[in-house]
Structures are given as structure tokens and as C-alpha cells.
Design a protein around this motif. Structure first.
Motif, PDB file in Angstrom:
ATOM      1  N   PRO A   1      -6.423  -3.797  11.409  1.00 13.24           N
ATOM      2  CA  PRO A   1      -5.588  -3.448  10.256  1.00 13.24           C
ATOM      3  C   PRO A   1      -5.381  -1.942  10.189  1.00 13.24           C
ATOM      4  CG  PRO A   1      -7.310  -4.992   9.618  1.00 13.24           C
ATOM      5  CD  PRO A   1      -7.629  -4.552  11.006  1.00 13.24           C
ATOM      6  N   PRO A   2      -4.174  -1.509   9.872  1.00 18.06           N
ATOM      7  CA  PRO A   2      -3.921  -0.067   9.759  1.00 18.06           C
ATOM      8  C   PRO A   2      -4.898   0.640   8.834  1.00 18.06           C
ATOM      9  CG  PRO A   2      -1.860  -1.274   9.730  1.00 18.06           C
ATOM     10  CD  PRO A   2      -2.947  -2.305   9.688  1.00 18.06           C
ATOM     11  N   ALA A   3      -5.332  -0.062   7.787  1.00 16.86           N
ATOM     12  CA  ALA A   3      -6.281   0.558   6.853  1.00 16.86           C
ATOM     13  C   ALA A   3      -7.597   0.892   7.546  1.00 16.86           C
ATOM     14  CB  ALA A   3      -6.532  -0.370   5.668  1.00 16.86           C
TER      15      ALA A   3
ATOM     16  N   THR B   1       3.686  -7.259   3.311  1.00 16.26           N
ATOM     17  CA  THR B   1       2.600  -6.392   3.743  1.00 16.26           C
ATOM     18  C   THR B   1       1.289  -6.969   3.228  1.00 16.26           C
ATOM     19  OG1 THR B   1       4.036  -4.452   3.621  1.00 16.26           O
ATOM     20  CG2 THR B   1       1.667  -4.049   3.724  1.00 16.26           C
TER      21      THR B   1
ATOM     22  N   GLY C   1      -2.668  -3.906   5.349  1.00 19.44           N
ATOM     23  CA  GLY C   1      -1.640  -3.037   5.888  1.00 19.44           C
ATOM     24  C   GLY C   1      -0.797  -3.611   6.997  1.00 19.44           C
ATOM     25  N   HIS C   2      -1.051  -4.859   7.413  1.00 25.83           N
ATOM     26  CA  HIS C   2      -0.228  -5.477   8.442  1.00 25.83           C
ATOM     27  C   HIS C   2       1.147  -5.852   7.880  1.00 25.83           C
ATOM     28  CE1 HIS C   2      -4.153  -6.618  10.540  1.00 25.83           C
ATOM     29  NE2 HIS C   2      -3.462  -5.988  11.465  1.00 25.83           N
ATOM     30  N   GLU C   3       2.176  -5.623   8.658  1.00 24.22           N
ATOM     31  CA  GLU C   3       3.504  -6.126   8.322  1.00 24.22           C
ATOM     32  C   GLU C   3       3.661  -7.496   8.977  1.00 24.22           C
ATOM     33  OE1 GLU C   3       5.780  -4.633   6.352  1.00 24.22           O
ATOM     34  OE2 GLU C   3       4.324  -3.033   5.981  1.00 24.22           O
TER      35      GLU C   3
ATOM     36  N   ALA D   1      -9.403   1.731   1.631  1.00 21.04           N
ATOM     37  CA  ALA D   1      -9.961   1.470   2.956  1.00 21.04           C
ATOM     38  C   ALA D   1     -11.389   1.991   3.088  1.00 21.04           C
ATOM     39  CB  ALA D   1      -9.062   2.069   4.030  1.00 21.04           C
TER      40      ALA D   1
END
Length: 411
Positions: free
Chosen positions: A69-71, A35, A39-41, A196
Motif C-alpha cells: 500500500p502506498p501508505a 481509493t 491508498g490503492h487505486e 500510516a
């Protein structure tokens, strides 16, 4: 393994060895799911050949195919806003935009053009060494027991950070008086542990600062890099792209070289025979810089890339849309690249290391960074031949560019 998202280097005093888990991955050829701080996998590869393949094929593995990015999404930024903020950021773009923008900049960063800066880099280095020497003497004189107190400096603040900061400010067209503001902001933004919302606040502040600077250059273009882009490419480049280019070059131009200068000095102090060669043998300097770049690899990992098709990498299947990231630190110690890569050896032939990346995204400022190090290391060691540690180094941890907060030295 998730916390070791780029194959982070454990900077141990006994040799700055790779984290065992990441080294074991490289030796086995296996991959790991990780990760990123954003926040990227992603799947991490660690071998030299795999890292080169990943960075060298922008058709199969693209930076611009990676989503927000999810954040950032969690912080309320949508995909359109993310793309706008990526404008001008060459490390987040692929052809054709990357090709168009890089073509505008390449002429300013050729080896030949950079060599013209050598006299100015030498001046800047000498000025800071003069200031260090005088400040050290004054500090020593202020002590009651002068003969028992050696002149002292804190290398990061007094030399390693201000030298490349001044160089990139003059090249780019950024007021040097603003350095405290932007260096603090960039160092904070590279901390992988910040929230974030804090990351967004810092990004907004950086964009606002550069937007104001771009507006001033639009009104009165100078002879610097931003001025050149406006004078020669005004109709081809947007303000968002100028802001992105300016922020990228400003951060990359001082953060990477600064940390190489401080970590490289520490590394040489711990290898006194090799330090002596850098100090006394001009012919050894170029090779020493390349070996330090490889051995330290202050940018531990590349940015994640998205596969555009079902493919393989290092014999491992990668599905279309999957993200892949490379541990540049692990790749630069791969036996395929160098023998006994965990050992610092400035006498080894220069290798095609990945400290500046690879392929079309190979660091634009690599020639400038090399010049700064080739000037700074021998100048520092010649000015202070008795340089030694005067306390414990304070390392950065969990940061996107590895380095030192403090390096106390005496002579």
C-alpha cells in the motif's frame, strides 16, 4: 465515490439501506474508481455475479500480486518488508503458499470439529448472561427509585465482545487476560482514518505480541491451535507464518462475530416479529443467522486483487496489473441473489451470500462464527424476553469491519 471504497453500508434506523450511489452502480452494472484506506487505486464492482467471479478465480485475479500500500511505502516499508509481514496472512496469499497453510488449518475448522465446541460456547454464553443479569440488578438496586429503574447493560462490552474473544482465545492459545490489550489494538487498527505511522505502530505492536506468544508455544506447545501447528508442522511453518496466522485468527475471530452479535441484536429489536421467532422457535435460528449475515455484511468489501492478464469482469475491460475490489455489501443485496434484498426476512430460504467471502479464501472460521451466533442470539433473547433499547446506539464509522461501539439495553 472515492470515500465509498467498499460500498459502505449507511446504517440508517429506517432499514440500514445501502448508500444510494453504490446501489445505483449495482443496478446499472457500472463500475467506479475508488481509493482504499491503504491508498490503492482500484475499480469497484458491485454485482453479485461479478463479486463471485472476482473472488473465485485466483489465477486471473490474485491477492499476492498487489503491491505494498502506498501508505506503507510512505511510512518507509519496502516490498520485502511487506512480503515478510504478509507471511501467514491467508487473506493476502494465493496458491501455493495459501494452499499449504490452509491445509494445515482446515482440519481444525471443519463443521464436525467445531460442533465439539458447542458445549463450551454454551457455557461461555451462559456465564456472561449470568454476569449481565447480576450486574443489571445491582445497578438497579443502587438507584433510589428502584421500581422506576430497569436493569441495564451495555451489550458490546458486556456480551458481544467478550464471548467471541474468550472462544477464540481458548481455541488459539491466547491468554484471555490479554484481551483488553489486543481488542483495543485491533479496533484501532480497523479504523480506516488513522495515519500510516499510527497503523505501522499498531502493526508492530501486534507482531511483537504474537512473536512473544509464538516463542512461548515453541518452548512448550499446548493443545491449542498454535500448539498443534508447532507439534505437527514444526518443520513446514516459519515463525513469521505462525505470527501471521495467529494475528489473523485473533482479530477475525473476535471482531467479526462481536459486531454481528451487537448489530444483529439491534436489527432484531427493530423487527420484533422476527425477534420473537428467533427467541421462541429453534427451527428458525439457523435461517435467521444466515439472513442476518447477508443483510448486515459487516465486512463490506473484499481485499483488492490484481489482474494477471488483460481480461474482462462483468463486461468491463480490466488491464493486466489493474486492481479490482468488490462491494460485498452491495452484492449481498443484489436481486440476482435475493428478492427485495434491502429487507430483513429471516423466513427466506438461506442464500449463497458472500458475507464470508467466496472461493479459496472463504472464511476459515465461518463454522465457528455460525455456532457462536446460533447459541448466543436465542440464549440472550430467552434470558431477557423484555429486552429493549435504553439509549441511542453508537455506530462505528469509517472502519474496515462495521459495527457498534455501544448498544445500551434494558430489560
Amino acid at each position: 465515490m472515492a470515500e465509498h471504497w467498499t460500498g459502505e453500508v449507511a446504517r440508517q434506523r429506517d432499514g440500514f439501506t445501502l448508500l444510494r450511489e453504490v446501489e445505483a452502480l449495482r443496478e446499472s452494472g457500472e463500475t467506479a474508481r475508488v481509493t482504499t484506506p491503504f491508498g490503492h487505486e482500484a475499480t469497484m464492482v458491485t454485482r453479485y455475479a461479478d463479486a463471485r467471479e472476482l473472488h473465485g478465480d485466483p489465477q486471473r485475479f490474485r491477492l499476492d500480486a498487489v503491491g505494498p500500500p502506498p501508505a506503507l511505502v510512505a511510512a518507509g516499508r519496502d516490498r520485502a518488508e511487506f512480503r515478510r509481514r504478509q507471511a501467514g496472512n491467508l487473506l493476502g496469499q494465493d496458491p501455493p503458499d495459501h494452499t499449504r497453510l490452509r491445509r494445515m488449518l482446515t482440519g481444525e475448522f471443519t463443521v464436525k470439529r467445531m460442533k465439539r465446541l458447542v458445549p463450551r460456547v454454551e457455557e461461555i454464553v451462559a456465564e456472561h448472561l449470568d454476569a449481565m443479569e447480576e450486574a443489571g440488578r445491582q445497578a438497579a438496586r443502587s438507584e433510589a427509585e428502584l421500581t422506576r429503574r430497569r436493569p441495564y447493560t451495555e451489550l458490546v462490552d458486556d456480551f458481544a465482545l467478550p464471548v467471541p474473544s474468550m472462544v477464540i482465545c481458548e481455541l488459539l492459545g491466547v491468554p484471555y487476560d490479554d484481551r483488553a490489550e489486543f481488542t483495543e489494538r485491533s479496533a484501532r487498527s480497523l479504523d480506516s482514518t488513522i495515519s500510516a505511522p499510527e497503523r505501522m505502530r499498531l502493526a508492530d505492536a501486534s507482531r511483537a505480541y504474537m512473536a512473544d506468544l509464538v516463542a512461548r508455544h515453541r518452548a512448550a506447545p499446548g493443545d491449542d491451535l498454535l500448539g498443534m501447528l508447532i507439534r505437527e508442522h514444526s518443520d513446514e511453518i516459519t515463525d513469521d507464518e505462525l505470527i501471521g496466522i495467529g494475528n489473523l485468527l485473533l482479530v477475525a475471530g473476535h471482531e467479526t462475530t462481536s459486531n454481528m452479535l451487537s448489530l444483529g441484536t439491534l436489527a432484531l429489536l427493530e423487527h420484533p416479529d422476527q425477534l420473537a421467532r428467533v427467541r421462541d422457535e429453534p427451527a428458525a435460528v439457523d435461517g435467521a443467522v444466515e439472513e442476518l449475515l447477508r443483510w448486515l455484511t459487516v465486512v463490506h468489501g473484499g481485499f483488492p486483487r490484481a489482474a494477471t492478464e488483460d481480461t474482462t469482469l462483468g463486461g468491463h475491460p480490466v488491464a493486466a496489473g489493474d486492481l479490482v475490489i468488490a462491494s460485498l455489501a452491495a452484492a449481498n443485496g443484489d436481486p440476482e441473489l435475493v428478492e427485495d434484498g434491502a429487507t430483513l426476512d429471516i423466513s427466506r430460504p438461506p442464500s449463497p451470500h458472500l458475507a464470508f467471502g467466496h472461493g479459496i479464501h472463504h472464511c476459515l472460521g465461518a463454522p465457528l462464527a455460525r455456532i457462536e451466533m446460533r447459541v448466543a442470539f436465542p440464549a440472550l433473547l430467552q434470558r431477557f424476553p423484555d429486552l429493549r433499547l435504553a439509549g441511542e446506539p453508537e455506530f462505528r464509522h469509517r472502519t474496515l469491519i462495521y459495527g457498534l461501539h455501544r448498544l445500551p439495553l434494558a430489560w
